[in-house]
Structures are given as C-alpha cells and as structure tokens.
Design a protein around this motif. Structure first.
Motif, mmCIF file in Angstrom:
data_model
loop_
_atom_site.group_PDB
_atom_site.id
_atom_site.type_symbol
_atom_site.label_atom_id
_atom_site.label_comp_id
_atom_site.label_asym_id
_atom_site.label_seq_id
_atom_site.Cartn_x
_atom_site.Cartn_y
_atom_site.Cartn_z
ATOM 1 N N UNK A 183 0.815 -1.216 0.000
ATOM 2 C CA UNK A 183 0.000 0.000 0.000
ATOM 3 C C UNK A 183 0.849 1.267 0.000
ATOM 4 N N UNK A 184 1.979 1.200 0.661
ATOM 5 C CA UNK A 184 2.850 2.383 0.701
ATOM 6 C C UNK A 184 3.328 2.746 -0.698
ATOM 7 N N UNK A 185 3.764 1.742 -1.458
ATOM 8 C CA UNK A 185 4.240 2.014 -2.811
ATOM 9 C C UNK A 185 3.097 2.402 -3.747
ATOM 10 N N UNK A 186 1.907 1.855 -3.508
ATOM 11 C CA UNK A 186 0.757 2.292 -4.308
ATOM 12 C C UNK A 186 0.552 3.796 -4.166
ATOM 13 N N UNK A 187 0.661 4.271 -2.941
ATOM 14 C CA UNK A 187 0.473 5.701 -2.689
ATOM 15 C C UNK A 187 1.573 6.518 -3.340
ATOM 16 N N UNK A 224 0.420 4.460 5.859
ATOM 17 C CA UNK A 224 1.670 3.686 5.840
ATOM 18 C C UNK A 224 2.772 4.342 6.653
ATOM 19 N N UNK A 225 2.505 5.495 7.219
ATOM 20 C CA UNK A 225 3.517 6.186 8.010
ATOM 21 C C UNK A 225 4.530 6.953 7.179
ATOM 22 N N UNK A 226 4.255 7.123 5.867
ATOM 23 C CA UNK A 226 5.151 7.894 4.988
ATOM 24 C C UNK A 226 4.784 9.377 5.091
ATOM 25 N N UNK A 227 5.206 10.012 6.181
ATOM 26 C CA UNK A 227 4.788 11.382 6.478
ATOM 27 C C UNK A 227 5.285 12.362 5.413
ATOM 28 N N UNK A 228 6.513 12.198 4.990
ATOM 29 C CA UNK A 228 7.069 13.123 4.004
ATOM 30 C C UNK A 228 6.291 13.102 2.712
ATOM 31 N N UNK A 229 5.976 11.905 2.200
ATOM 32 C CA UNK A 229 5.232 11.796 0.945
ATOM 33 C C UNK A 229 3.815 12.329 1.118
ATOM 34 N N UNK A 230 3.218 12.080 2.284
ATOM 35 C CA UNK A 230 1.869 12.586 2.541
ATOM 36 C C UNK A 230 1.849 14.110 2.546
ATOM 37 N N UNK A 231 2.825 14.717 3.227
ATOM 38 C CA UNK A 231 2.888 16.175 3.267
ATOM 39 C C UNK A 231 3.121 16.772 1.900
#
Length: 588
Positions: free
Chosen positions: A252-256, A289-296
């Motif tokens: 899921x992290x890579x999908x995002x 997924x806890x990928x804060x940088x990519x989310x921001x």
C-alpha cells in the motif's frame, strides 16, 4: 583508535557480499595465513575475500567494546606475512587500513578523498584495469556514504564500466544502487540503462518484502527519470508497471507513492481533476503507511489545486497541515516546495508581504541548491582533468623508464655490433615522435574538457539568471494592475533592481564565457578597438542567442535600448541585418 563509522558503512554498493557478523567471547585467533591468500588472489575479481576480511574485523570491533587495538594488530600481522610485491594484496591492504586511519565522522572526508585518490593513481600507474575498477567502486561507495553524490556517481560509474570492459557484470543490488545514485545526480539516461540491467537479472516472483520493494522501486525510478526528461508517455508505462507490482505484492505504501508520481505529471499537464484524485489517494495511503514526508508533499500539491479552483481558504488549511507534517523532514526538496506553495497561497489571499517573503525564500533556496550542484559539477570536472593529468604523468614516467632502458641496451649492444646503433637510434626517434603525438593528443583532450566544462557552467549560469528574471517579471506583472501606492512602487523598484546583471555577475559571466569561447573578446577589440562595455555585453548575449526581452531584463534597460545598442553594434561591424550580425559574431 575509533573506526570511521561513516566510511565503514558506506560500502553499501557491495553489500551483497557482506558476511554475517561474528560474536566473540574472547580474543580471536584470526586466520591470518588464509586471509593473506584471499587478499593475494588475482582471480577473485570482485574481491569477495577482501570483503570477508573487512566484515569480520569490523564485526569483532563492534561486538568487543570497540577494541581497535586487536584489529590494528591483525592488520599489522597481515602486512608482515603478505607479499607487498603482489599488487592485489598491496591495494587490498590499503583499502582495509583506510577506515582505521581516517578521522571519525564527516571530518574524515578530506583524508578519505586523499587516500582513495592516491590508491587510484597507483592502480593507473600499474596499468591494471581490474584493480582500478575495484578501487573506483569502493571510492564511489565511500563517497555515497559521505553524501558526496557527484564523486560517488563519477567513481562508481568508472568502476562499473571497467568491470564491464573486462567482462564482469555487476550484481542486482549494485545495479540498483548505481542507478539510484545516477538519478540523484541527474544522469537520467545512464540511470535508466543500469536499472534495466538490474531488471534483466531480477526474478519477478519474490516472497521477501525487500525483494518486492526493489522491483517496485526499480520501475518507479525509471519512471521518475523519464518524467525528469519530460517523456511522459514512457514515464506512465513504468509507473503503471510499478503500480501493477505494488498491487501484486499488496504494498500500500508504494501504491500511494507511485500514485503521487503519476499525479505530478497530470498536474504539470493541467489535468487538475485527475491529479487531485491521485494526490488524495497518495495522501491517505501515505498517512496510513507512516510515509509522512510523501503525505505532506501530496498535500502541498492539493493546496495548489485548491488555488486553481479558487478555494483559497481550503488551500491555506492544506498548506498549514502539510507544513506541520513536513516540519521534521530533512530533504531540501520539501522545504523548497513549501516555500513555493506558501508564496502562491498568500498571494492568492492578498497577503503581499508573506507572498514576497516566501518567494524570496524559495528563490534563495533554489539558487543555493543550483550553486551546490554547480560546485559539485565543477569539482567532478576538476577531478576528471586531474586524473587525465596524473595518467599522463604516469605514462610519461613509464616512457622515461623505457627510454633509459633503451639507452642502456644501446650501450651494451654497441660493444657487440656497430650496426645495432643505427637501429636503436631510429627506434628511439620513433618513440619520441609517438610521445609528442600522445602529448599533443592529451593536451588537446584536456583543453576540450576544460572548454566543455566552461560551456556547461556558462549554460547553467545563464539559465539561472534567466529563471530569476522570469520570476521577477512574473511578480512584477502581478503588481502591474494594482494601485501604484508608494509601497508598491518601492517593491517594483527592488524587484527590478534585483534582476539587473551586476558588475560582479558580469565579471563572473565574462570569465566563464572567455573559457567557453576563447579569444572572443580579444577578437571584438581587434575588430572595434574602442568598443564599449555595453557593446561587449550585447555581443556576448547575442552569441548566446538570448532574446531582446531577456537581454533587457538582465541589464535592467528597456527593449528599445537593446534594439538601439544592437543596431549601433551592427553599424560598427559594417553589416546590414541582424541576421548578418548573428552570423558574424558566431564566427568570432
């Protein structure tokens, strides 16, 4: 003596060969004799024996209260038993010792560079491509650990090419690491090449999470390369493949992440609705997924889309949330994106002071990053030139040795047969002629390398000035329809003043230009002895094929003034049309 941890762990490019750490309950009895054989083995083309020794010693150091004394004693025992006349043993021993004789942390970088360069020079002197490949690869790995990406790309690529030249392929992990370094240094074509080499070796059916992530990452990196090259159709093909494998592996992290990368292309193409849906998916998936940088980062793009749709209040809220999420994220890219988005949001809200502040912060950070990239390119160019010079010096030394040997043979053979004198004489003449040809060719290559480097620098220098001018022009146009209050007039004056090419900029520009086009200004002086500085600038900018509008913005004058100066220059050259002026200047 503490080991340089950064350098020790920097050899990640060769991590596929690293061995499992050993635990020691007492002082070990290292297999010195066996290690000497491994370090001396000329058939061990990938230096697996060296990596085994290095890993074993470092594992002992970590698990025995950082006992560097025992490690240094082991290295001394290796040197005592080994054969220093064996080139492979001597070079590998130098690599083993290197992490233990450099200062810890980043302060060890200058010493590490010096030792690595000395070792590479010795490999060149031995004229041994395989040893040069081994040391170059380790040098590139070490520089990556220090964050010196330009040097890492230079030497890792040199090592890879020398291995391939000798019929030795890299391993999957090495191809992936090299492709990533090349992407980060904007060598997109080469990055794609090595990523594809890795894909050819990769089994697409993986059960381990690292293996699955590597497959997805490889396709994603190739897609990013094509996106940077503005080849969007190719980028979508590889992003779609990355998304397909992310689905197969249910990552899921890579999908995002991949969704966000595709969304950026749609955003560039102004397909905002499609981009918005993908960015929202990226944001939600990255948060989960806890990928804060990519989310921001995704949220910053959503704020820009909100501005396009006129939803200014929502854009401000999205901006504030993104800034809070990215507060502890170190990459400069995020900070640059924050400044750019903040300037756009506050401009839309009519907060001119904040908009101007963030615009200035964005411009300063972007220019700083470009300057760092320029400095890195200059350092790499200087090292390339230095390597060429060192190679020439070493070759010259070898030729001198050969010449001395010929002289001694000449004396010996002269006692036996007088006719041999004539043969050796002409043979020496031929060698001297060959040396002169080699010297001329190497000097020519060095000059061409310097000219090419100067052309790249002046292109980047000019591009930076033009981008700065375009930004100023954009801001100025936004203020044009506003009421011309004294504050606005002062702001417009400061923006215009910042766009003018200063004397310092001109001196730097002129120096780079003279390297890229030797003799250009001297030819101008010979043609027009009393040529003015303004006319020299006009001639140089004309040579670079800048438009009248760009020249006017750079010099802080009107377009009419540019036309008049160019017309006066044409008259002084005795030409009839601007096309003739361009052709005449191009030939100088």
């Amino acid at each position: 003596m503490p080991r340089n941890h950064i350098l020790a762990t920097a050899f990640f490019l060769s991590s596929i060969f690293l061995w499992q750490p050993f635990m020691y309950a007492q002082k070990p009895s290292f297999p010195i004799d066996d290690w000497v054989k491994k370090l001396s083995d000329k058939t061990d083309v990938r230096s697996r024996g060296y990596l085994e020794v290095d890993s074993t010693l470092y594992s002992y150091y970590l698990h025995n209260a950082q006992d560097s004394v025992t490690v240094l004693n082991a290295l001394a025992a290796l040197e005592k038993k080994g054969n220093a006349r064996n080139d492979f043993f001597r070079i590998r021993m130098r690599l083993l010792r290197m992490p233990w004789v450099t200062p810890g942390g980043y302060k060890g970088l200058p010493r590490a560079k010096q030792l690595m360069q000395e070792t590479i020079n010795e490999c060149y002197a031995l004229n041994n491509d395989l040893l040069t490949a081994i040391v170059s690869w380790q040098y590139g790995s070490a520089m990556n650990g220090y964050g010196e990406l330009g040097l890492s790309a230079l030497y890792s690529l040199n090592g890879a090419e020398l291995f391939e030249k000798n019929g030795i392929a890299l391993q999957k992990g090495e191809y992936n690491a090299l492709g990533t370094v090349l992407y980060n240094t904007r060598e997109y074509e080469k990055s794609i090449y090595y990523m594809r080499q890795m894909m050819a070796l990769t089994n697409k059916v993986h059960t381990t999470l690292p293996g699955q992530a590597t497959i997805i990452s490889t396709y994603n990196t190739i897609g990013l390369c094509y996106r940077k090259m503005l080849r969007y159709d190719s980028a979508f093909i590889y992003f779609d493949s990355a998304m397909q494998y992310a689905g197969i592996f249910n990552n899921k992290a890579w999908k995002a992440i991949v969704s966000g990368n595709k969304a950026q292309i749609y955003f560039t193409q102004q397909k905002y609705d499609t981009a918005k849906a993908l960015f929202e998916y990226d944001y939600k998936g990255s948060v989960a997924s806890g990928e804060v940088g990519d989310a921001g980062n995704a949220l910053l793009f959503l704020a820009k889309i909100s501005l396009v749709k006129g939803e200014n209040a929502q854009a401000l809220q999205q901006l504030r949330t993104a800034v809070k999420m990215l507060e502890f994220q170190p990459p400069a890219y995020y900070l640059q994106h924050i400044y750019e988005t903040s300037a756009a949001v506050y401009r839309a809200l009519g907060n001119k002071d904040s908009a101007l502040l963030y615009t200035q912060l964005f411009t300063h950070l972007r220019d700083s990053l470009e300057q760092v990239a320029l400095n890195s390119r200059m350092e790499v160019s200087a090292i390339k030139l230095e390597n060429m010079n060192n190679s020439f010096k070493i070759q010259n030394l070898q030729n001198k040795i050969e010449t001395e040997a010929l002289k001694r043979n000449f004396i010996i053979l002269a006692l036996l047969l007088i006719s041999a004198i004539v043969i050796l004489y002409f043979n020496r003449k031929r060698i001297q002629a060959r040396l002169k040809e080699q010297l001329a060719a190497q000097q020519k290559a060095a000059m061409e390398a310097e000219m090419q480097s100067a052309r790249e620098q002046i292109q980047l220098f000019t591009q930076t000035l033009v981008e700065k001018t375009n930004l100023v022009e954009k801001l100025e146009s936004q203020l044009h329809n506003k009421t011309a209050t004294p504050e606005h007039q002062q702001l417009m004056h400061e923006l215009t003043h910042n766009a003018i090419l200063t004397e310092t900029d001109w001196d730097k520009f002129k120096t780079l230009f003279e390297k890229a086009c030797p003799g250009f200004f001297a030819n101008l002086k010979n043609t027009i002895p009393d040529i003015t500085t303004a006319e020299q600038r006009m001639a140089a900018f004309t040579r670079l094929q800048l438009t009248s509008k760009q020249i006017a913005a750079l010099l802080g004058i009107s377009a009419n003034s540019v036309v008049k100066t160019r017309s006066r220059l044409r008259q002084r050259f005795g030409l009839n049309t601007d096309a003739e002026v361009l052709e005449f200047i191009a030939g100088m």
